[in-house]
Motif scaffolding. Structure first.
Motif, mmCIF file in Angstrom:
data_model
loop_
_atom_site.group_PDB
_atom_site.id
_atom_site.type_symbol
_atom_site.label_atom_id
_atom_site.label_comp_id
_atom_site.label_asym_id
_atom_site.label_seq_id
_atom_site.Cartn_x
_atom_site.Cartn_y
_atom_site.Cartn_z
ATOM 1 N N TYR A 14 -16.759 3.365 10.573
ATOM 2 C CA TYR A 14 -16.616 2.855 9.431
ATOM 3 C C TYR A 14 -16.900 3.461 8.055
ATOM 4 C CZ TYR A 14 -16.534 -1.254 6.150
ATOM 5 O OH TYR A 14 -16.274 -1.966 5.189
ATOM 6 N N PHE A 18 -15.680 -4.011 10.648
ATOM 7 C CA PHE A 18 -16.975 -3.610 10.753
ATOM 8 C C PHE A 18 -17.722 -4.366 11.768
ATOM 9 C CE2 PHE A 18 -16.801 -6.509 6.945
ATOM 10 C CZ PHE A 18 -17.860 -7.478 7.352
ATOM 11 N N THR A 21 -21.088 -4.510 3.398
ATOM 12 C CA THR A 21 -21.406 -3.034 3.798
ATOM 13 C C THR A 21 -21.435 -2.170 2.507
ATOM 14 O OG1 THR A 21 -19.146 -2.282 3.845
ATOM 15 C CG2 THR A 21 -20.087 -3.157 5.981
ATOM 16 N N GLN A 58 -26.092 -2.006 14.215
ATOM 17 C CA GLN A 58 -26.154 -0.494 13.884
ATOM 18 C C GLN A 58 -26.233 -0.030 12.766
ATOM 19 O OE1 GLN A 58 -23.189 1.261 16.113
ATOM 20 N NE2 GLN A 58 -23.716 0.370 18.151
ATOM 21 N N GLU A 59 -26.195 -1.039 11.655
ATOM 22 C CA GLU A 59 -26.312 -0.478 10.269
ATOM 23 C C GLU A 59 -27.278 0.387 9.955
ATOM 24 O OE1 GLU A 59 -25.159 -2.819 5.995
ATOM 25 O OE2 GLU A 59 -26.248 -3.976 7.638
ATOM 26 N N GLY A 60 -27.050 1.398 9.355
ATOM 27 C CA GLY A 60 -28.228 2.311 8.920
ATOM 28 C C GLY A 60 -28.600 3.325 9.841
ATOM 29 N N TRP A 93 -21.815 -3.365 13.463
ATOM 30 C CA TRP A 93 -22.289 -4.261 12.476
ATOM 31 C C TRP A 93 -22.957 -5.543 13.056
ATOM 32 C CZ3 TRP A 93 -21.878 -8.682 10.050
ATOM 33 C CH2 TRP A 93 -22.302 -8.892 8.464
ATOM 34 N N PRO A 94 -24.043 -6.106 12.522
ATOM 35 C CA PRO A 94 -25.007 -5.442 11.515
ATOM 36 C C PRO A 94 -26.181 -4.776 12.320
ATOM 37 C CG PRO A 94 -25.543 -7.788 12.201
ATOM 38 C CD PRO A 94 -24.343 -7.485 12.800
ATOM 39 N N PHE A 132 -21.011 2.375 14.291
ATOM 40 C CA PHE A 132 -20.755 1.939 12.611
ATOM 41 C C PHE A 132 -20.701 3.186 11.850
ATOM 42 C CE2 PHE A 132 -22.392 0.625 8.777
ATOM 43 C CZ PHE A 132 -21.348 -0.544 8.579
ATOM 44 N N ALA A 133 -21.590 4.203 12.059
ATOM 45 C CA ALA A 133 -21.853 5.392 11.083
ATOM 46 C C ALA A 133 -20.399 6.289 11.205
ATOM 47 C CB ALA A 133 -22.879 6.008 11.407
#
Length: 308
Positions: free
Chosen positions: A98, A78, A125, A86-88, A83-84, A94-95
């Protein structure tokens, strides 16, 4: 599964010149402050924690050590895709990437790397990084001994590629392999696969030379747009029908083997068909049919040569 059910603590710090620096900041100052430390994703986040507890202007020092190599490697699935940060975020790398699907690795680092990727992926995650783990064996010498410079039994991949070609080495590593079993590698095996690669090259050369003198319309008629149907097959002579049926059987078998990650038998099946049945048998028959005065027989032979 004792290695998962009986996990022991391990030291996550190393004194190396490079790596992920440990995200721990120590407060500087009097004895009370210097006993405090703050774990955060960034220095600014650590400072907010420190100032909330110790007051504005507190001095911080980040730990100089780096994370253990296997700990850093555990972040790989990830951390390499945003990450982190681009998380969300919808549409981010990342989307999109992963979690992934298949992890392929040697069985010797199942706990060192694979288990830790799984642990850290779920921890940070909420999702496992992959759903399938394919364990290949270790590459050993022809007698099954571990390769060692001291023993003098090392097969240098760069030297082998220079003398035998990349395809020969790749095929030697893939064919005859059972998941989890070690791979005995010998120069004799690589030489045999080099000869197979040469056989494929000569086969392709024969086909290309045979259609190069055709006019564009006849060459276009040989184009493969999909599987050959029953109606067209029934118009072909027996040699063409036989080799196409064998080709279709091969495709079904190899597809099933690849879906089951059974790469060794799949490679062996392709090797056997292309050498023994297609090149040594059908191509020799097609030479006579192409060279005959029968225009239909020549056209069918070329069509099947290209199709297979």
């Amino acid at each position: 599964f004792n290695w998962l059910e009986n996990i022991q603590d391990w030291c996550i710090s190393r004194q190396l010149w490079w790596g992920h620096r440990i995200p721990v900041w120590y407060a500087q100052g009097d004895a009370q402050a210097s006993s405090r430390y703050f774990v955060a994703r960034s220095e600014s986040e650590a400072r907010k924690q420190a100032e909330a507890e110790l007051g504005v202007g507190v001095e911080l020092r980040q730990d100089e050590d780096v994370l253990d190599t296997w700990f850093s490697s555990g972040l790989w699935p990830f951390a390499t895709v945003g990450w982190p940060v681009q998380e969300g975020q919808d549409g981010s790398e990342f989307a999109r990437f992963y979690p992934s699907s298949v992890m392929e690795t040697g069985y010797d680092i199942l706990f060192f790397w694979v288990a830790r990727m799984m642990m850290l992926g779920i921890e940070f995650t909420g999702k496992p990084p992959f759903h399938t783990i394919y364990l290949h064996g270790l590459v050993r010498d022809a007698s099954g001994q571990k390769m060692s410079k001291t023993k003098g039994n090392v097969v240098d991949p760069l030297e082998t590629i220079d003398s035998m070609g990349t395809d020969a080495l790749r095929l030697s590593l893939v064919t005859g392999v059972t998941p989890g079993m070690d791979v005995p590698l010998s120069m004799e095996k690589i030489t045999a696969n080099r000869n197979f690669a040469n056989k494929l090259w000569n086969t392709a050369r024969f086909i290309v030379m045979g259609i190069s003198e055709l006019d564009p319309a006849d060459r276009q008629a040989l184009a493969v747009l999909g599987p050959m149907g029953e109606e067209e097959m029934m118009r072909l002579a027996l040699p063409e029908r036989w080799v196409i049926s064998r080709c279709h059987e091969l495709v079904d078998r190899v597809t099933s083997q690849l879906c089951a990650y059974d790469f060794g038998p799949a490679g062996q099946a392709i090797y056997s068909f292309l050498w023994d049945e297609y090149a040594d048998w059908f191509i020799e028959i097609s030479k006579r049919r192409i060279g005959s005065s029968d225009v239909t027989a020549a056209q069918q032979a070329r069509r099947v040569l290209v199709y297979v």
